[in-house]
Motif scaffolding. Structure first.
Motif, PDB file in Angstrom:
ATOM      1  N   MET A  84       0.848  -1.196   0.000  1.00  0.00           N
ATOM      2  CA  MET A  84       0.000   0.000   0.000  1.00  0.00           C
ATOM      3  C   MET A  84       0.882   1.245   0.000  1.00  0.00           C
ATOM      4  SD  MET A  84      -2.946   1.142   2.718  1.00  0.00           S
ATOM      5  CE  MET A  84      -1.818   1.191   4.095  1.00  0.00           C
ATOM      6  N   ASN A  85       0.672   2.122  -0.954  1.00  0.00           N
ATOM      7  CA  ASN A  85       1.447   3.352  -1.058  1.00  0.00           C
ATOM      8  C   ASN A  85       0.709   4.458  -0.313  1.00  0.00           C
ATOM      9  OD1 ASN A  85       3.095   5.455  -1.765  1.00  0.00           O
ATOM     10  ND2 ASN A  85       2.403   5.551  -3.897  1.00  0.00           N
ATOM     11  N   SER A  86       1.068   4.695   0.930  1.00  0.00           N
ATOM     12  CA  SER A  86       0.366   5.692   1.739  1.00  0.00           C
ATOM     13  C   SER A  86       1.319   6.785   2.172  1.00  0.00           C
ATOM     14  CB  SER A  86      -0.264   5.040   2.965  1.00  0.00           C
ATOM     15  OG  SER A  86       0.738   4.457   3.768  1.00  0.00           O
ATOM     16  N   LYS A  87       0.752   7.895   2.575  1.00  0.00           N
ATOM     17  CA  LYS A  87       1.526   9.036   3.045  1.00  0.00           C
ATOM     18  C   LYS A  87       1.054   9.399   4.438  1.00  0.00           C
ATOM     19  CE  LYS A  87       2.319  13.953   2.084  1.00  0.00           C
ATOM     20  NZ  LYS A  87       1.966  15.074   1.185  1.00  0.00           N
ATOM     21  N   SER A  88       1.987   9.632   5.325  1.00  0.00           N
ATOM     22  CA  SER A  88       1.633   9.991   6.700  1.00  0.00           C
ATOM     23  C   SER A  88       1.979  11.443   6.965  1.00  0.00           C
ATOM     24  CB  SER A  88       2.390   9.089   7.689  1.00  0.00           C
ATOM     25  OG  SER A  88       1.958   7.753   7.566  1.00  0.00           O
ATOM     26  N   SER A  89       1.141  12.098   7.742  1.00  0.00           N
ATOM     27  CA  SER A  89       1.395  13.481   8.147  1.00  0.00           C
ATOM     28  C   SER A  89       2.086  13.491   9.496  1.00  0.00           C
ATOM     29  CB  SER A  89       0.071  14.249   8.254  1.00  0.00           C
ATOM     30  OG  SER A  89      -0.639  14.183   7.049  1.00  0.00           O
ATOM     31  N   LYS A  90       2.936  14.479   9.693  1.00  0.00           N
ATOM     32  CA  LYS A  90       3.599  14.643  10.985  1.00  0.00           C
ATOM     33  C   LYS A  90       2.779  15.604  11.836  1.00  0.00           C
ATOM     34  CE  LYS A  90       8.251  13.917   9.111  1.00  0.00           C
ATOM     35  NZ  LYS A  90       7.865  13.779   7.681  1.00  0.00           N
ATOM     36  N   PHE A  91       2.498  15.199  13.075  1.00  0.00           N
ATOM     37  CA  PHE A  91       1.772  16.067  14.010  1.00  0.00           C
ATOM     38  C   PHE A  91       2.775  17.069  14.579  1.00  0.00           C
ATOM     39  CE2 PHE A  91      -0.258  16.642  18.362  1.00  0.00           C
ATOM     40  CZ  PHE A  91      -1.225  17.513  17.891  1.00  0.00           C
ATOM     41  N   MET A  92       2.673  18.320  14.152  1.00  0.00           N
ATOM     42  CA  MET A  92       3.711  19.307  14.406  1.00  0.00           C
ATOM     43  C   MET A  92       4.100  19.478  15.880  1.00  0.00           C
ATOM     44  SD  MET A  92       5.799  21.363  12.878  1.00  0.00           S
ATOM     45  CE  MET A  92       5.141  21.586  11.231  1.00  0.00           C
ATOM     46  N   PRO A  93       3.140  19.639  16.808  1.00  0.00           N
ATOM     47  CA  PRO A  93       3.552  19.869  18.206  1.00  0.00           C
ATOM     48  C   PRO A  93       4.315  18.714  18.836  1.00  0.00           C
ATOM     49  CG  PRO A  93       1.295  20.591  17.853  1.00  0.00           C
ATOM     50  CD  PRO A  93       1.705  19.818  16.630  1.00  0.00           C
ATOM     51  N   SER A  94       4.243  17.514  18.240  1.00  0.00           N
ATOM     52  CA  SER A  94       4.947  16.373  18.811  1.00  0.00           C
ATOM     53  C   SER A  94       6.403  16.307  18.360  1.00  0.00           C
ATOM     54  CB  SER A  94       4.248  15.064  18.429  1.00  0.00           C
ATOM     55  OG  SER A  94       4.379  14.813  17.038  1.00  0.00           O
ATOM     56  N   LEU A  95       6.780  17.172  17.421  1.00  0.00           N
ATOM     57  CA  LEU A  95       8.144  17.173  16.914  1.00  0.00           C
ATOM     58  C   LEU A  95       9.058  17.977  17.827  1.00  0.00           C
ATOM     59  CD1 LEU A  95       7.406  17.759  13.113  1.00  0.00           C
ATOM     60  CD2 LEU A  95       7.722  15.581  14.303  1.00  0.00           C
ATOM     61  N   SER A  96      10.343  17.777  17.678  1.00  0.00           N
ATOM     62  CA  SER A  96      11.310  18.512  18.497  1.00  0.00           C
ATOM     63  C   SER A  96      11.358  19.974  18.058  1.00  0.00           C
ATOM     64  CB  SER A  96      12.706  17.904  18.342  1.00  0.00           C
ATOM     65  OG  SER A  96      13.192  18.117  17.026  1.00  0.00           O
TER      66      SER A  96
ATOM     67  N   ALA B 170      -5.398   7.064  -5.004  1.00  0.00           N
ATOM     68  CA  ALA B 170      -4.443   8.137  -5.292  1.00  0.00           C
ATOM     69  C   ALA B 170      -5.046   9.514  -5.041  1.00  0.00           C
ATOM     70  CB  ALA B 170      -3.947   8.030  -6.738  1.00  0.00           C
ATOM     71  N   GLU B 171      -6.332   9.680  -5.341  1.00  0.00           N
ATOM     72  CA  GLU B 171      -6.974  10.980  -5.137  1.00  0.00           C
ATOM     73  C   GLU B 171      -7.028  11.324  -3.650  1.00  0.00           C
ATOM     74  OE1 GLU B 171     -10.736  11.341  -7.029  1.00  0.00           O
ATOM     75  OE2 GLU B 171      -9.946  10.948  -9.042  1.00  0.00           O
ATOM     76  N   GLU B 172      -7.341  10.349  -2.811  1.00  0.00           N
ATOM     77  CA  GLU B 172      -7.400  10.607  -1.378  1.00  0.00           C
ATOM     78  C   GLU B 172      -6.000  10.860  -0.810  1.00  0.00           C
ATOM     79  OE1 GLU B 172      -9.636   7.651   0.748  1.00  0.00           O
ATOM     80  OE2 GLU B 172     -11.542   8.578   0.155  1.00  0.00           O
ATOM     81  N   ARG B 173      -5.010  10.159  -1.316  1.00  0.00           N
ATOM     82  CA  ARG B 173      -3.649  10.387  -0.825  1.00  0.00           C
ATOM     83  C   ARG B 173      -3.163  11.790  -1.150  1.00  0.00           C
ATOM     84  NH1 ARG B 173      -2.691   5.274  -2.996  1.00  0.00           N
ATOM     85  NH2 ARG B 173      -1.387   6.164  -4.650  1.00  0.00           N
ATOM     86  N   SER B 174      -3.676  12.377  -2.240  1.00  0.00           N
ATOM     87  CA  SER B 174      -3.268  13.736  -2.613  1.00  0.00           C
ATOM     88  C   SER B 174      -3.809  14.778  -1.647  1.00  0.00           C
ATOM     89  CB  SER B 174      -3.725  14.053  -4.035  1.00  0.00           C
ATOM     90  OG  SER B 174      -5.142  14.151  -4.115  1.00  0.00           O
ATOM     91  N   LEU B 175      -4.733  14.379  -0.759  1.00  0.00           N
ATOM     92  CA  LEU B 175      -5.311  15.291   0.222  1.00  0.00           C
ATOM     93  C   LEU B 175      -4.537  15.286   1.540  1.00  0.00           C
ATOM     94  CD1 LEU B 175      -9.095  14.363  -0.218  1.00  0.00           C
ATOM     95  CD2 LEU B 175      -7.690  15.867  -1.632  1.00  0.00           C
ATOM     96  N   VAL B 176      -3.571  14.405   1.666  1.00  0.00           N
ATOM     97  CA  VAL B 176      -2.818  14.260   2.909  1.00  0.00           C
ATOM     98  C   VAL B 176      -1.761  15.353   3.015  1.00  0.00           C
ATOM     99  CG1 VAL B 176      -1.305  12.763   4.261  1.00  0.00           C
ATOM    100  CG2 VAL B 176      -3.203  11.778   2.961  1.00  0.00           C
ATOM    101  N   PRO B 177      -1.756  16.131   4.102  1.00  0.00           N
ATOM    102  CA  PRO B 177      -0.776  17.208   4.261  1.00  0.00           C
ATOM    103  C   PRO B 177       0.575  16.667   4.754  1.00  0.00           C
ATOM    104  CG  PRO B 177      -2.148  17.110   6.200  1.00  0.00           C
ATOM    105  CD  PRO B 177      -2.708  16.077   5.236  1.00  0.00           C
ATOM    106  N   ASP B 178       1.596  17.488   4.642  1.00  0.00           N
ATOM    107  CA  ASP B 178       2.899  17.121   5.201  1.00  0.00           C
ATOM    108  C   ASP B 178       2.870  17.172   6.728  1.00  0.00           C
ATOM    109  OD1 ASP B 178       4.278  16.856   2.672  1.00  0.00           O
ATOM    110  OD2 ASP B 178       4.127  19.042   2.502  1.00  0.00           O
TER     111      ASP B 178
END
Length: 312
Positions: free
Chosen positions: A1-13, A291-299
């Motif tokens: 499965m070719n998926s894209k994950s978003s990073k939850f900003m406040p959890s980053l360093s 693919a269309e739904e994956r294009s909606l995933v933010p960074d």
């Protein structure tokens, strides 16, 4: 499965977030659901935008809402604590007027829209008809009896139908729009296709997309949509401000408009959860094989824009 994950900003360093902030020079931000809801600023959003400006970022307010012209938005931004100049407002009312002027449109527009859109057409010198109420007689059985009256009032100079948000949308307006569009030479332009407005209410408020859907169904025509996610938005900005896609950030609350625009243009993307999109929808897109739904995933995503203040 070719998926894209978003990073939850406040959890980053802090270092990771600082690197992210340093990675862009230009910010395109949606307004409704990101900076404010109705006439109330979302907590922390004004301070975050002011801080980005202080850091030397160029901020553009990019909205699909066509109910206000650029000067109206400048006044609203300033009232709610956001720094703003007219050149930094990119609204769909402005985009429609700009587009028609660019193609040397010299006919008349049948306008399904509000005063903000009409004001931008005035500035561009574009003539229009249709603004304001156009109601049906109270008795539905009189529909055929008003047919001749409506037909007699079709304007032979109309060469385009423009659909924006119109609180006076009505059956007679739908009849006229579809009738004009029966001429294949008549342009069909929509400001946007946002299905609903983000509001703090249990009620659902239909957006421009609901009106566009009605005109599209009745006319059997597909519109040119100038608002997000159409890259025409970025093209309009690029005419007077250099956009380096890799150093541009798109902030929004909708996957199918804001984030999709960023994806199409190669921008970095940040989703906030204060508007239309829910965390459940985001999770669905991240796991989707479509693919269309994956294009909606933010960074990246945050609960609200003001959550980033702690890192700045």
């Amino acid at each position: 499965m070719n998926s894209k994950s978003s990073k939850f900003m406040p959890s980053l360093s802090r270092e990771h977030v600082k690197k992210f902030i340093d990675s862009f020079d230009t910010v395109l931000t949606d307004c409704d659901g990101v900076l404010w809801v109705e006439n109330n600023a979302i907590d922390g959003s004004p301070a975050l935008i002011r801080r980005l400006v202080d850091l030397g970022k160029k901020v553009f307010y990019v909205t699909n809402n066509s109910t206000r012209n650029r000067q109206d938005y400048v006044e609203k931004c300033r009232k709610l604590g956001f720094p703003a100049e007219k050149e930094g407002i990119i609204g769909t009312a402005y985009l429609v007027a700009t587009y028609l002027k660019e193609i040397n449109f010299n006919k008349k527009v049948f306008l399904i829209g509000s005063e903000g859109l009409a004001k931008e057409l005035d500035v561009a010198g574009i003539r229009y008809t249709g603004l304001g109420p156009d109601v049906m007689p109270e008795v539905w059985s009189t529909l055929r009896s008003v047919e001749g009256d409506i037909e007699n009032h079709l304007d032979g100079e109309v060469g385009a139908v423009v659909v924006g948000f119109d609180p006076h949308f009505s059956y007679p307006k739908l009849i006229k729009a579809a009738s004009y569009l029966s001429n294949p030479d008549c342009l069909y332009i929509a400001t946007n296709t946002d299905e609903r407005f983000p509001v703090n209410s249990r009620l659902v408020y239909p957006g421009t997309g609901s009106l566009v859907a009605a005109v599209t169904a009745c006319s059997a025509r597909s519109p040119l949509v100038l608002g997000k996610p159409n890259p025409y938005v970025a093209d309009a900005i690029a005419k007077f401000h250099t956009l380096d896609p890799q150093r541009t950030l798109m902030i929004g609350d909708r996957g199918n408009t804001d984030i999709l625009l960023g994806t199409k243009c190669g921008f970095q993307t940040l989703l906030v959860m204060t508007g239309v999109t829910s965390k459940e929808e985001l999770a669905q897109w991240q796991c989707s094989e479509n693919a269309e739904e994956r294009s909606l995933v933010p960074d990246y995503y945050v609960n609200k824009l003001g959550d980033l203040i702690q890192f700045l």
